[in-house]
Design a protein around this motif. Structure first.
Motif, PDB file in Angstrom:
ATOM      1  N   ALA B 194      -1.740-104.109  32.137  1.00 20.48           N
ATOM      2  CA  ALA B 194      -3.167-104.131  31.790  1.00 20.48           C
ATOM      3  C   ALA B 194      -3.366-105.016  30.572  1.00 20.48           C
ATOM      4  O   ALA B 194      -2.667-104.874  29.563  1.00 20.48           O
ATOM      5  N   GLY B 198      -9.258 -99.887  29.951  1.00 18.18           N
ATOM      6  CA  GLY B 198     -10.338 -99.862  30.930  1.00 18.18           C
ATOM      7  C   GLY B 198     -10.147 -98.810  31.994  1.00 18.18           C
ATOM      8  O   GLY B 198      -9.121 -98.113  32.036  1.00 18.18           O
ATOM      9  N   LEU B 199     -11.147 -98.743  32.859  1.00 17.56           N
ATOM     10  CA  LEU B 199     -11.128 -97.791  33.966  1.00 17.56           C
ATOM     11  C   LEU B 199     -11.009 -98.611  35.244  1.00 17.56           C
ATOM     12  O   LEU B 199     -11.868 -99.464  35.520  1.00 17.56           O
ATOM     13  N   ILE B 200      -9.946 -98.309  36.024  1.00 15.84           N
ATOM     14  CA  ILE B 200      -9.701 -99.120  37.223  1.00 15.84           C
ATOM     15  C   ILE B 200     -10.801 -98.853  38.251  1.00 15.84           C
ATOM     16  O   ILE B 200     -11.079 -97.700  38.586  1.00 15.84           O
ATOM     17  N   SER B 214      -7.297 -96.514  41.936  1.00 17.71           N
ATOM     18  CA  SER B 214      -8.691 -96.619  41.512  1.00 17.71           C
ATOM     19  C   SER B 214      -9.126 -95.314  40.848  1.00 17.71           C
ATOM     20  O   SER B 214      -8.782 -94.218  41.311  1.00 17.71           O
ATOM     21  N   LEU B 224       0.663-101.725  35.732  1.00 23.66           N
ATOM     22  CA  LEU B 224      -0.287-101.527  36.838  1.00 23.66           C
ATOM     23  C   LEU B 224       0.409-101.713  38.185  1.00 23.66           C
ATOM     24  O   LEU B 224       0.279-100.895  39.081  1.00 23.66           O
ATOM     25  N   VAL B 245      -6.796-106.700  39.788  1.00 26.25           N
ATOM     26  CA  VAL B 245      -7.120-105.349  39.334  1.00 26.25           C
ATOM     27  C   VAL B 245      -8.462-105.404  38.600  1.00 26.25           C
ATOM     28  O   VAL B 245      -8.550-105.916  37.474  1.00 26.25           O
ATOM     29  N   ALA B 247     -11.444-103.753  36.637  1.00 26.79           N
ATOM     30  CA  ALA B 247     -11.606-102.562  35.809  1.00 26.79           C
ATOM     31  C   ALA B 247     -12.875-102.669  34.986  1.00 26.79           C
ATOM     32  O   ALA B 247     -13.352-103.781  34.706  1.00 26.79           O
ATOM     33  N   GLN B 248     -13.388-101.503  34.642  1.00 25.77           N
ATOM     34  CA  GLN B 248     -14.545-101.486  33.744  1.00 25.77           C
ATOM     35  C   GLN B 248     -14.024-101.442  32.317  1.00 25.77           C
ATOM     36  O   GLN B 248     -13.255-100.536  31.966  1.00 25.77           O
ATOM     37  N   THR B 249     -14.416-102.419  31.548  1.00 27.16           N
ATOM     38  CA  THR B 249     -13.904-102.490  30.165  1.00 27.16           C
ATOM     39  C   THR B 249     -15.075-102.470  29.193  1.00 27.16           C
ATOM     40  O   THR B 249     -16.223-102.689  29.586  1.00 27.16           O
ATOM     41  N   GLU B 377     -17.145-105.796  33.988  1.00 25.91           N
ATOM     42  CA  GLU B 377     -16.212-105.612  35.111  1.00 25.91           C
ATOM     43  C   GLU B 377     -15.388-106.872  35.190  1.00 25.91           C
ATOM     44  O   GLU B 377     -15.936-107.965  35.391  1.00 25.91           O
TER      45      GLU B 377
END
Lengths: 94, 389
Positions: B194, B198-200, B214, B224, B245, B247-249, B377
């Motif tokens: 990563a 963040g959130l995958i 996810s 990851l 990948v 992710a929300q960061t 994202e």
């Protein structure tokens, strides 16, 4: 027989254009008149008279008189000239 | 037609023949080689024309034949030149114009570029100038093939180029090199980690074994996708992991502005104009400017039929900067923050697919500040080579 001989002699003298080669190279004056609007005189000795109605040209032993209206000398050289205008008559004066 | 042209160039005189024997005059002049042109009889006299050179020698003949000559009209080039004899400047000007026109064709007037996408025009212009191709260059001295070779050698981005000189225009056609595509080094085993917290949101794994799924929250440096893959038969192989990948960061950025400050304001501005023609440059205005002034140049070229001429006017805007105290209002500060925010998104967050921003404004006695929380994202996959000891 005699006629045939005369004809062959004439043929020899004439070329394919139908005129006499002897005449073409002779020093005699030569006059060509195109319609009645112009005349080419070759072998002239000078202009004797020049007006709008009469042009008299010396041809050595004789002279040529062209009568008409609006006559002009279009071109002139020591031995030839071109006459333009409306030619009414051609007269030889001895 | 042709004869008339010759007559015009030689010049001819239309004259009147008055006297008793005009025919004699015609005969004599014809025999002496002076050909009378356009002779026309009138009621009392004649009109005729002669070439100018003939007319000058015809007086004795006229005397001999007892006629008087009177010039009526004059035609042709000698008379035209005679008319402008007093104005010889016109002729000199015409000759100079012709010489200059022919001479100026030996120089490059303009340079046109085509096919430029990433290389800047000024870079190529400088490179061409170094090799001798510039506005005002003398064409016969240019070795275009050598110029092409040298530029292709010196500028790596130029794949192919040709310099063609058409008239006074140098056309530079460039084909830039195709950039080498990114080739995945499939032989080198690597993991994917990563790049930031963040959130995958989604995972698209091509090679390797996904370690997270996810919905998982990861921190920077978390594994990851693993390069170690176990086959169904139980064998273990090491591969070059490849995955996207998403992710929300979250990122935070603070913008700060001083309420009061000092900035340099241009004062005492002056403009100077310079005219440039080919390689010659000289001032038009006599404005004097001190050395402490800062200059900004603006060049305006002359265009004729959409073609750039080698004549340009350069305006030099000179100004002196002096410190000036400013005081920002809240609305002004917010306007500046908006611009800075836009620029930050444009240049720093260009790889993020969607951005949601939460702004928080604050102000103190001496500062305005804006804290922005960006929710993005983005692809957080970072390749890290696997070192096997």
């Amino acid at each position: 027989m005699n006629r045939k001989k005369i004809k062959s002699e004439q043929d020899k003298q004439n070329n394919s254009f139908g005129f006499n080669i002897k005449d073409a190279f002779s020093l005699k004056p030569r006059i060509e008149i195109f319609d009645n609007t112009s005349a080419v005189i070759d072998g002239s000795c000078g202009v004797l008279e020049y007006s709008e109605t009469v042009i008299r040209v010396s041809l050595g032993e004789l002279s040529l008189k062209l009568c008409g209206r609006g006559l002009t000398l279009k071109c002139i050289s020591p031995t030839s000239l071109i006459v333009g205008g409306f030619i009414k008559s051609v007269e030889y004066i001895m | 037609m042709f004869l008339n042209l010759i007559r015009w160039f030689r010049g001819f005189v239309v004259f009147e023949i008055m006297g008793r024997f005009p025919e004699r005059f015609i005969n004599l002049s014809t025999r002496q080689g002076h050909f009378v042109l356009f002779s026309r009889p009138r009621k009392d006299n004649f009109t005729a024309a002669l070439l100018l050179c003939d007319y000058r020698t015809i007086r004795p003949i006229a005397r001999k034949s007892g006629v008087r000559l009177k010039v009526r009209e004059r035609h042709g080039l000698p008379f035209l030149l005679g008319k402008y004899k007093a104005r010889c400047g016109l002729l000199i000007g015409l000759l100079l114009f012709l010489i200059i026109t022919v001479f100026m064709q030996s120089f490059v007037w303009t340079i046109e570029f085509s096919g430029l996408t990433t290389i800047s025009q000024s870079t190529l212009k400088e490179a061409l100038a170094e090799e001798g191709v510039f506005v005002g260059a003398f064409k016969p001295t240019l070795d275009l093939s050598a110029v092409q070779r040298k530029i292709m050698k010196n500028i790596d981005e130029v794949g192919w180029m040709s310099v063609n000189i058409i008239g006074t225009k140098a056309e530079v056609e460039v084909k830039e090199k195709e950039l080498k595509p990114h080739i995945l080094e499939a032989n080198v085993p690597c993991n994917i980690k990563a790049g930031m917290d963040g959130l995958i949101l989604s995972m698209n794994t091509k090679y390797g074994k996904a370690v997270v799924s996810s919905g998982s929250a990861v921190i920077k440096g978390s594994l990851l996708v693993s390069a170690v893959v176990e086959n169904p038969s139980g064998d273990v192989s090491i591969v070059h992991a490849d995955a996207k990948v998403m992710a929300q960061t979250q990122r935070t950025k603070s913008f700060v502005l001083e309420r009061k400050g000092v900035f340099d304001k241009p004062t005492d501005e002056a403009s100077r104009y310079r005219l440039r023609a080919f390689w010659l440059e000289f001032p038009i205005t006599a404005t004097s400017v001190k050395q402490s002034y800062t200059s900004r140049f603006e060049t305006k070229s002359v265009f004729l039929n959409n073609t750039e001429m080698p004549i340009s006017v350069t305006v030099e805007h000179c100004s002196r900067f002096s410190p000036n105290i400013y005081s920002l209002s809240q609305s002004e500060a917010q306007g500046i923050f908006a611009v800075e925010d836009y620029l930050y998104r444009l240049f720093s967050l260009s790889e993020c697919e969607s951005i949601n921003a939460q702004r928080h404004y604050a102000e103190t006695d001496s500062f305005y500040s804006m804290d922005v929380l960006y929710e993005c994202e983005e692809d957080i996959a970072v390749y890290e080579n696997l070192v096997v000891n």
